[in-house]
Design a protein around this motif. Structure first.
Motif, PDB file in Angstrom:
ATOM      1  N   LEU A   1     107.798 -16.092  20.251  1.00 48.32           N
ATOM      2  CA  LEU A   1     109.048 -15.340  20.212  1.00 48.32           C
ATOM      3  C   LEU A   1     109.781 -15.402  21.547  1.00 48.32           C
ATOM      4  N   MET A   2     109.060 -15.435  22.656  1.00 46.05           N
ATOM      5  CA  MET A   2     109.724 -15.553  23.948  1.00 46.05           C
ATOM      6  C   MET A   2     110.392 -16.922  24.098  1.00 46.05           C
ATOM      7  N   LEU A   3     109.756 -17.966  23.591  1.00 52.39           N
ATOM      8  CA  LEU A   3     110.332 -19.307  23.691  1.00 52.39           C
ATOM      9  C   LEU A   3     111.613 -19.423  22.879  1.00 52.39           C
ATOM     10  N   SER A   4     111.718 -18.668  21.805  1.00 47.19           N
ATOM     11  CA  SER A   4     112.899 -18.740  20.944  1.00 47.19           C
ATOM     12  C   SER A   4     113.906 -17.635  21.236  1.00 47.19           C
ATOM     13  N   LEU A   5     113.546 -16.677  22.051  1.00 47.21           N
ATOM     14  CA  LEU A   5     114.370 -15.486  22.278  1.00 47.21           C
ATOM     15  C   LEU A   5     115.811 -15.797  22.707  1.00 47.21           C
ATOM     16  N   PRO A   6     116.044 -16.761  23.598  1.00 46.26           N
ATOM     17  CA  PRO A   6     117.427 -17.014  24.030  1.00 46.26           C
ATOM     18  C   PRO A   6     118.298 -17.663  22.955  1.00 46.26           C
ATOM     19  N   ASP A   7     117.709 -18.142  21.879  1.00 48.92           N
ATOM     20  CA  ASP A   7     118.446 -18.884  20.862  1.00 48.92           C
ATOM     21  C   ASP A   7     118.362 -18.174  19.513  1.00 48.92           C
ATOM     22  N   TYR A   8     119.404 -17.467  19.162  1.00 48.10           N
ATOM     23  CA  TYR A   8     119.445 -16.696  17.919  1.00 48.10           C
ATOM     24  C   TYR A   8     119.173 -17.575  16.708  1.00 48.10           C
ATOM     25  N   ASP A   9     119.767 -18.765  16.689  1.00 46.94           N
ATOM     26  CA  ASP A   9     119.611 -19.651  15.535  1.00 46.94           C
ATOM     27  C   ASP A   9     118.162 -20.090  15.344  1.00 46.94           C
ATOM     28  N   THR A  10     117.446 -20.300  16.440  1.00 45.36           N
ATOM     29  CA  THR A  10     116.043 -20.690  16.325  1.00 45.36           C
ATOM     30  C   THR A  10     115.221 -19.545  15.740  1.00 45.36           C
ATOM     31  N   VAL A  11     115.479 -18.331  16.174  1.00 47.82           N
ATOM     32  CA  VAL A  11     114.767 -17.175  15.627  1.00 47.82           C
ATOM     33  C   VAL A  11     115.028 -17.058  14.127  1.00 47.82           C
ATOM     34  N   GLN A  12     116.293 -17.225  13.735  1.00 45.93           N
ATOM     35  CA  GLN A  12     116.611 -17.162  12.308  1.00 45.93           C
ATOM     36  C   GLN A  12     115.924 -18.297  11.553  1.00 45.93           C
ATOM     37  N   GLY A  13     115.853 -19.471  12.184  1.00 43.85           N
ATOM     38  CA  GLY A  13     115.177 -20.604  11.567  1.00 43.85           C
ATOM     39  C   GLY A  13     113.695 -20.346  11.366  1.00 43.85           C
ATOM     40  N   ILE A  14     113.063 -19.714  12.336  1.00 38.77           N
ATOM     41  CA  ILE A  14     111.644 -19.363  12.212  1.00 38.77           C
ATOM     42  C   ILE A  14     111.442 -18.468  10.998  1.00 38.77           C
ATOM     43  N   LYS A  15     112.296 -17.466  10.867  1.00 39.29           N
ATOM     44  CA  LYS A  15     112.194 -16.545   9.725  1.00 39.29           C
ATOM     45  C   LYS A  15     112.379 -17.284   8.406  1.00 39.29           C
ATOM     46  N   ASP A  16     113.369 -18.163   8.362  1.00 37.51           N
ATOM     47  CA  ASP A  16     113.657 -18.887   7.121  1.00 37.51           C
ATOM     48  C   ASP A  16     112.509 -19.816   6.738  1.00 37.51           C
ATOM     49  N   TYR A  17     112.001 -20.572   7.707  1.00 36.37           N
ATOM     50  CA  TYR A  17     110.892 -21.483   7.426  1.00 36.37           C
ATOM     51  C   TYR A  17     109.654 -20.709   6.992  1.00 36.37           C
ATOM     52  N   TYR A  18     109.390 -19.588   7.660  1.00 38.94           N
ATOM     53  CA  TYR A  18     108.206 -18.796   7.316  1.00 38.94           C
ATOM     54  C   TYR A  18     108.293 -18.315   5.867  1.00 38.94           C
ATOM     55  N   GLN A  19     109.462 -17.806   5.493  1.00 40.50           N
ATOM     56  CA  GLN A  19     109.654 -17.318   4.126  1.00 40.50           C
ATOM     57  C   GLN A  19     109.508 -18.453   3.113  1.00 40.50           C
ATOM     58  N   THR A  20     110.081 -19.610   3.429  1.00 38.33           N
ATOM     59  CA  THR A  20     110.066 -20.749   2.503  1.00 38.33           C
ATOM     60  C   THR A  20     108.667 -21.334   2.345  1.00 38.33           C
ATOM     61  N   ILE A  21     107.974 -21.518   3.466  1.00 38.48           N
ATOM     62  CA  ILE A  21     106.671 -22.182   3.430  1.00 38.48           C
ATOM     63  C   ILE A  21     105.579 -21.263   2.897  1.00 38.48           C
ATOM     64  N   TYR A  22     105.597 -19.998   3.300  1.00 42.85           N
ATOM     65  CA  TYR A  22     104.478 -19.108   2.998  1.00 42.85           C
ATOM     66  C   TYR A  22     104.801 -18.030   1.958  1.00 42.85           C
ATOM     67  N   ASP A  23     106.032 -18.036   1.463  1.00 40.32           N
ATOM     68  CA  ASP A  23     106.443 -17.128   0.400  1.00 40.32           C
ATOM     69  C   ASP A  23     106.237 -15.658   0.775  1.00 40.32           C
ATOM     70  N   THR A  24     106.450 -15.361   2.012  1.00 45.22           N
ATOM     71  CA  THR A  24     106.438 -13.980   2.501  1.00 45.22           C
ATOM     72  C   THR A  24     107.276 -13.931   3.758  1.00 45.22           C
ATOM     73  N   SER A  25     107.824 -12.781   4.057  1.00 42.70           N
ATOM     74  CA  SER A  25     108.661 -12.689   5.250  1.00 42.70           C
ATOM     75  C   SER A  25     107.796 -12.604   6.500  1.00 42.70           C
ATOM     76  N   LEU A  26     108.333 -13.099   7.596  1.00 39.89           N
ATOM     77  CA  LEU A  26     107.618 -13.026   8.866  1.00 39.89           C
ATOM     78  C   LEU A  26     107.409 -11.569   9.265  1.00 39.89           C
TER      79      LEU A  26
END
Length: 338
Positions: A136-161
């Motif tokens: 989360l610290m590595l992605s913190l400065p980039d809002y789009d990356t954080v949103q991407g992490i959430k989206d990928y997590y939901q898509t791949i694992y079928d649950t929200s981060l």
């Protein structure tokens, strides 16, 4: 546990004597892409390097460490179209260990890589809280990356981060991670509201006195990094002590580590990364996971700045430290990214 305590003690040094102004380095990539790149040819060369008996690891390293982020993703797409196979899956079947993980970070979207790293930190028995913090610290400065992490997590694992985190960690560390994920998009170049900083200072005094840790979390995570930087300065000017040291005194374990990391990122992001790199190689053993995440995700952004800071701050250069602590194709990959 000893590693975590040493890590925290070192991170705290980041804020001492450093002016509180948030800034992300621009133009600090260490990757020097050739002026002319043939994407189809790169895909073909990668295929040849992994076809038949054996694998030509040096060829794979040479291409992937000398192509910019967007170029690498385009190569992966072309590879998929041309060979009907996923480039990462082919690399996965031909490599192993930390070398494989480094290549994984180079051929898939950063948000997906970090999402999978966070999943790995939470699956099975136990949780690697340090990994959750660093991702989360590595992605913190980039809002789009954080949103991407959430989206990928939901898509791949079928649950929200958020749900995954709530199942794995407890309050108030849970609130810190979830609120970081839910932070809105801030304009870090916008002028900071000085009156708002003063109001937050007064609230922070109240929250600290009452040990209201969750309220501290909500306040900090709902402000821009520039605002937090000024809040730290305001606190120091009024109290004569760094805010992080006070937060350290009223918290413990993972919430302390997370808050200090958050404050450190707001104070000086490249310096935070330099210290994390040092911590990953300091003492006995090497934290290859942290080392890989920082080098691969920052190479296209500000690794040049981080490397310069590292070389100034420590007795051993970053190149030499990595050379001494790693080996084989994994070492070759990381050094090529420097």
């Amino acid at each position: 546990m000893l590693m975590m305590e040493r890590q925290l003690a070192t991170i705290l040094i980041v804020l001492v004597g450093v002016s509180h102004s948030y800034e992300v380095a621009i133009g600090g990539s260490t990757i020097e892409e050739p002026s002319s790149v043939n994407l189809v040819q790169d895909a073909e060369i990668l295929e040849d390097a992994m076809s038949g008996w054996g694998t030509d690891e040096l060829v794979i390293i040479s291409i992937l460490t000398n192509r910019a982020y967007n170029t690498r993703l385009r190569i992966a797409n072309i590879y998929k179209s041309k060979y009907s196979d996923d480039l990462w899956e082919e690399i996965k079947s031909e490599t192993s260990g930390d070398f494989r993980t480094a290549l994984k970070a180079l051929v898939m979207p950063e948000a997906r890589f970090l999402a999978e790293e966070m999943r790995n930190a939470m699956k099975g028995w136990g949780t690697n809280e340090d990994t959750l913090i660093l991702c989360l610290m590595l992605s913190l400065p980039d809002y789009d990356t954080v949103q991407g992490i959430k989206d990928y997590y939901q898509t791949i694992y079928d649950t929200s981060l958020e749900d995954a985190i709530e199942d794995e960690v407890s309050s108030p560390f849970q609130e810190l991670l979830v609120e970081i994920i839910k932070r809105p998009k801030f304009d870090e170049k916008a002028e900071v509201d000085e009156e708002g900083v003063k109001a937050d200072y007064n609230d922070m005094i109240e929250f600290i006195d009452a040990r209201r840790i969750v309220d501290i979390v909500y306040l900090l995570t709902s402000r821009s990094l520039s605002h937090i930087s000024m809040l730290q300065e305001e606190y120091y000017q009024e109290q004569g002590v760094e805010l992080y040291t006070v937060l350290e005194s009223i918290t413990d374990h993972h919430i302390k580590d997370g808050l200090v990391s958050f404050m450190s990122v707001a104070s000086d992001y490249p310096r935070y990364c330099a210290y994390e790199l040092h911590n990953s190689m300091d003492g006995s053993g090497t934290d290859e996971g942290s080392l890989t995440r920082i080098i691969t995700t920052r190479a296209d952004k500000d690794l040049k700045v981080i490397k310069t800071l590292y070389d100034e701050m420590f007795d051993k250069s970053l190149y030499q430290a990595i050379y001494d602590d790693t080996s084989g194709d994994y070492r070759r990959t990381l050094l090529a990214l420097l």
